[in-house]
Design an enzyme around this catalytic site. Structure first.
Site, PDB file in Angstrom:
ATOM      1  N   ASP A   1     -12.919   2.231   4.039  1.00 50.65           N
ATOM      2  CA  ASP A   1     -11.751   2.142   4.925  1.00 50.65           C
ATOM      3  C   ASP A   1     -12.146   1.599   6.284  1.00 50.65           C
ATOM      4  O   ASP A   1     -11.281   1.332   7.118  1.00 50.65           O
ATOM      5  CB  ASP A   1     -11.114   3.525   5.099  1.00 50.65           C
ATOM      6  CG  ASP A   1     -10.115   3.810   3.997  1.00 50.65           C
ATOM      7  OD1 ASP A   1      -9.930   2.945   3.120  1.00 50.65           O
ATOM      8  OD2 ASP A   1      -9.515   4.908   4.012  1.00 50.65           O
TER       9      ASP A   1
ATOM     10  N   ASP B   1       0.842  -1.205   0.000  1.00 49.91           N
ATOM     11  CA  ASP B   1       0.000   0.000   0.000  1.00 49.91           C
ATOM     12  C   ASP B   1       0.872   1.249   0.000  1.00 49.91           C
ATOM     13  O   ASP B   1       2.064   1.207  -0.334  1.00 49.91           O
ATOM     14  CB  ASP B   1      -0.973  -0.066   1.191  1.00 49.91           C
ATOM     15  CG  ASP B   1      -2.300   0.618   0.912  1.00 49.91           C
ATOM     16  OD1 ASP B   1      -2.340   1.858   1.010  1.00 49.91           O
ATOM     17  OD2 ASP B   1      -3.286  -0.063   0.564  1.00 49.91           O
TER      18      ASP B   1
ATOM     19  N   CYS C   1     -10.501   2.721  -5.632  1.00 49.50           N
ATOM     20  CA  CYS C   1     -10.587   3.124  -4.228  1.00 49.50           C
ATOM     21  C   CYS C   1     -10.614   4.639  -4.195  1.00 49.50           C
ATOM     22  O   CYS C   1      -9.965   5.302  -4.998  1.00 49.50           O
ATOM     23  CB  CYS C   1      -9.349   2.604  -3.484  1.00 49.50           C
ATOM     24  SG  CYS C   1      -9.221   3.149  -1.775  1.00 49.50           S
TER      25      CYS C   1
ATOM     26  N   ASP D   1      -6.108   4.747  -6.025  1.00 49.81           N
ATOM     27  CA  ASP D   1      -6.768   5.508  -4.964  1.00 49.81           C
ATOM     28  C   ASP D   1      -6.990   6.961  -5.382  1.00 49.81           C
ATOM     29  O   ASP D   1      -6.346   7.467  -6.309  1.00 49.81           O
ATOM     30  CB  ASP D   1      -5.885   5.445  -3.701  1.00 49.81           C
ATOM     31  CG  ASP D   1      -6.692   5.505  -2.423  1.00 49.81           C
ATOM     32  OD1 ASP D   1      -7.854   5.956  -2.467  1.00 49.81           O
ATOM     33  OD2 ASP D   1      -6.156   5.111  -1.369  1.00 49.81           O
TER      34      ASP D   1
HETATM   35  C1  GLA Z   1      -6.856   5.555   1.540  1.00 47.10           C
HETATM   36  C2  GLA Z   1      -7.293   4.143   1.253  1.00 47.10           C
HETATM   37  C3  GLA Z   1      -6.666   3.205   2.249  1.00 47.10           C
HETATM   38  C4  GLA Z   1      -5.164   3.322   2.187  1.00 47.10           C
HETATM   39  C5  GLA Z   1      -4.741   4.758   2.391  1.00 47.10           C
HETATM   40  C6  GLA Z   1      -3.269   4.955   2.140  1.00 47.10           C
HETATM   41  O1  GLA Z   1      -7.366   6.013   2.736  1.00 47.10           O
HETATM   42  O2  GLA Z   1      -8.679   4.039   1.276  1.00 47.10           O
HETATM   43  O3  GLA Z   1      -7.071   1.879   2.026  1.00 47.10           O
HETATM   44  O4  GLA Z   1      -4.725   2.858   0.940  1.00 47.10           O
HETATM   45  O5  GLA Z   1      -5.438   5.635   1.527  1.00 47.10           O
HETATM   46  O6  GLA Z   1      -2.876   6.255   2.326  1.00 47.10           O
END
Ligand code: GLA
Length: 728
Positions: free
Chosen positions: A549, A367, A527, A479
């Site tokens: 989240d 991530d 996302c 994201d």
């Molecule tokens: C967002 C995503 C999370 C994670 C964070 C990383 O909040 O929804 O799952 O990947 O970013 O900064």
């Protein structure tokens, strides 16, 4: 034939297996909607029906033996501003002489097999056997502007989609102020409106309200479809339930500022409208140019919300999601976000991956935090190169090591953003959305790249391409972690600044089309701080979405229940995380966390190097179970049985197409002391068949399971059970 034109009655019948949508050309000129509901093969003409309101001023000078009250207007397929309809118009434009009045009348029509693509936009698709299309052309003779209303009928899926193309055939420029994708008038107003509101970590909260007089807007002004309202709105008859009653859904295939409105007027009729948000929008259309609206997906069901949802699910599974992973089982993953956040090294990632592999997990997703100087959310977005201080062997080295362990490698990116503290921003401060000489408002310490600009799009495509080519990467989590503010583009002229919100989304779609085409084997997951851009537009490019989240099992029951209103389970990313939960601090058993996450694309998001032997065993069992039954969960039909929004418990069921396997999932969210077991009645089984509970060996008829139900204790919080019933 799903679509036919009755010349004599001047009526278009758009028929699916169980539904009809009927349009009549009033006075051979004005298309009006005269029916949407259960299948009807013959309809008297609107004139003969005389159920229009008698008025004192006829609209469009239509003389059909009755008049329409001008202030109420016709139930027009394309209500326009300025000719007597005082409600929300579906089309509104300013012409070069300053006038704003439009008068579109029938020009021609064409009925074709199949469905033309919507240029530059995501849309449902199908072959000539699955879908047919009515192209209804209208023209305003004074201005030369014409519109093509496109209706596509998915006969076997009981779905009709609508969109509109505006063609400026006149000699001067026009400025489009509003262009809805669909507008439908209902002949009564006795409805409840079902919508899904939310926020970060609280997506898809189901709400039902009686439709009041006035106009309700379910919309987004935040640059993406957003957390606050999902672009799905359902009009339901007050007696409609999960299994019974009439409901009408509209879901927009669009990922930016949208508006779905419900308007009830003085004579008790309702107009439902959906499209891009006309707020802070205008679009210059030069002579000869055209403008395409996104698509709205209309579903009618007389089998309640459940019936409607299953129609959306099968359409999206088969005729919206694309690519290699459309129908393929996706790897079970471990994501390091909640395990390490930004604080990791290659060694730590490998340690987690080794343990994950031992448990049966198939892919490691790295991530946020692997690039630039990114050690918090303060910097580096835009600097898409590996931080070798954290990952000493680079992305390729890590991918190779993971491969040796037997794990696939996935990666997180946030390509639409730039941190002020980044090389990219220092080199190109004008690449973000901003207004010159005004403050640039940060959110999560970041700014939004101006995807309406070709140079920005090209840079991002090449940056992501380089990452994907640099190592064996089979998954991307895409994201987008903020709303858009400070709307302004350094590249657009003053009179086109209000085009930016639409151009941003078109730019995003172009980038996604390019990358998903170039990397067809990569699984992309959408996302936006969780489910902040969970909409059918994104599903066209990415077949699954990280739904929230909030990974707490209890919260997830609400969120996933709400999401299932139109989005199939195979599109919902769901992970098992640590206890106590990082978002709400709740302690739920690993069993319940597993039982919830299994109703989605299963993944894990916790430090597996810190779990006990007992937990390891349970996780391995969860994975085995999921592998065995995911075909039914992901590709079977879903029946919602009890709503968490109405009870302290929830239940849903999956059933294979051939009805041989059914899986009942029950979740107790708030236990009650001293209560008798709760019976959950299953649905859609064969009533005379005998089903065996695979775990207990108990045998019951389908009729028993559907009428008596399956008893579950609910005298304690967080009891959950997933039971498989096999037809014997
Ligand atoms: C967002 C995503 C999370 C994670 C964070 C990383 O909040 O929804 O799952 O990947 O970013 O900064």
């Amino acid at each position: 034939m799903a679509i036919f034109f009755d010349e004599k009655k001047q009526q278009f019948y758009l028929n699916t297996a169980n539904t009809s949508y009927i349009i009549e050309l009033l006075d051979k000129r004005i298309p009006i909607n005269i029916y949407w509901g259960s299948l009807l093969r013959d309809m008297p003409s609107a004139v003969a029906l005389r159920y229009m309101h008698p008025g004192n001023l006829s609209v469009h000078d239509v003389d059909c033996g009755y008049t329409f009250a001008s202030s109420y207007g016709l139930p027009a397929e394309l209500p326009c501003y300025g000719t007597g309809d005082m409600r929300e118009p579906a089309f509104h434009a300013v012409y070069s002489d300053g006038s704003r009045i439009s008068n579109f009348e029938y020009k021609s029509h064409e009925i074709i097999n199949g469905k033309p693509e919507l240029s530059g936009l995501p849309a449902t698709y199908g072959n000539e056997d699955e879908v047919s299309t009515l192209l209804l052309s209208l023209e305003d003779q004074l201005t030369g502007v014409s519109v093509c209303l496109q209706y596509s009928v998915f006969e076997q899926r009981d779905v009709i989609t609508r969109s509109m193309k505006i063609i400026n055939g006149g000699s001067s420029e026009i400025n489009v102020l509003k262009a809805a994708s669909a507008s439908v008038d209902f002949y009564d107003s006795d409805f409840e409106v079902v919508s899904l509101h939310g926020d970060w970590a609280r997506e898809f909260q189901l709400e039902k309200n009686k439709v009041p007089y006035g106009v309700l807007h379910f919309d987004s002004k935040c640059g993406k479809s957003g957390h606050f309202q999902n672009p799905l709105v359902v009009m339901a008859k007050p007696d409609a339930t999960e299994t019974y009653g009439e409901v009408y859904g509209v879901n927009l295939v669009y990922s930016g500022n949208f508006d779905i409105s419900v308007e009830k007027n003085a004579i008790d009729i309702v107009r439902l409208q959906a499209g891009i948000n006309s707020f802070d929008f205008s679009w210059k259309l030069k002579s000869g140019e055209s403008f395409q609206t996104p698509e709205a997906v209309l579903v009618y069901s007389d089998e309640g919300l459940g019936g409607m949802s299953r129609k959306y699910h099968s359409l999206y599974r088969n005729n919206l999601c694309r690519g290699e992973y459309k129908k393929k089982n996706r790897p079970i993953l471990i994501n390091n976000w909640e395990a390490t956040y930004w604080d990791f090294t290659e060694e730590k990632i490998i340690e987690i991956a080794e343990k994950a592999h031992e448990l049966g997990i198939e892919m490691l997703v790295l991530d946020d935090g692997w690039f630039g100087e990114r050690n918090s959310d303060n910097s580096s977005l835009g600097d898409w190169f590996c931080n070798t201080k954290k990952l000493s062997s680079g992305l390729k080295g890590l991918a190779d090591k993971l491969k040796d362990i037997g794990m696939q490698f996935g990666i997180w990116v946030e390509p639409e953003m730039v941190s002020p503290d980044s090389n990219l921003y220092r080199a190109h401060p004008d690449w973000c959305i901003h207004v010159e000489n005004r403050a640039r408002n940060l959110s999560r310490n970041q700014l939004v790249l101006d995807f309406s600009r070709e140079d920005v799009r090209e840079y991002i495509i090449s940056a992501i391409r380089n990452i994907l080519k640099s190592a064996d990467i089979t998954y991307v989590k895409w994201d987008m972690n903020r709303c858009i503010s400070d709307w302004g583009s350094a590249k657009l002229p003053a009179d086109r600044q209000q085009e930016l919100s639409y151009r941003y989304v078109l730019g995003l779609y172009e980038v996604l089309e390019s990358l998903t085409t170039e990397f067809p084997d990569v699984l992309f997951e959408n996302c936006s701080s969780g489910g902040g851009r969970f909409d059918p537009g994104m599903l066209y490019y990415m077949p699954q979405t990280w739904c929230s989240d909030d990974s707490d099992a209890v919260e997830r029951v609400y969120i996933q229940y709400g999401a299932s209103m139109s989005y199939p389970v195979c599109t919902i990313g769901a992970h098992i995380s640590a206890c106590p939960n990082h978002q709400v601090n709740r302690r739920t058993p690993l069993k319940m966390r597993g039982d919830v996450a299994m109703s989605g694309q299963l993944g894990y998001e916790l430090d597996l190097t810190k779990i006990t032997e007992e937990e390891s065993l349970m996780i391995a069992n969860q994975i085995n179970f999921y592998r065995e039954y995911r075909e039914v969960i992901l590709w079977g039909d879903m029946y919602r049985i009890a709503s968490p929004f109405e009870n302290g418990f929830a239940a849903w069921q999956f059933i294979s197409e051939d009805k041989s396997t059914a899986i009942l999932c029950t979740y107790i969210l708030e236990g009650k002391p001293g209560v008798a077991p709760k019976r959950f009645k299953m649905q859609a089984l064969e009533k005379d068949a005998v089903y065996e509970n695979v775990e207990t060996g108990e045998q019951r008829t389908g009729a028993f399971l559907m009428n008596v139900g399956v008893a579950r204790r609910w005298n304690s919080d967080y009891l959950s059970q997933v039971s498989v019933f096999r037809k014997i």
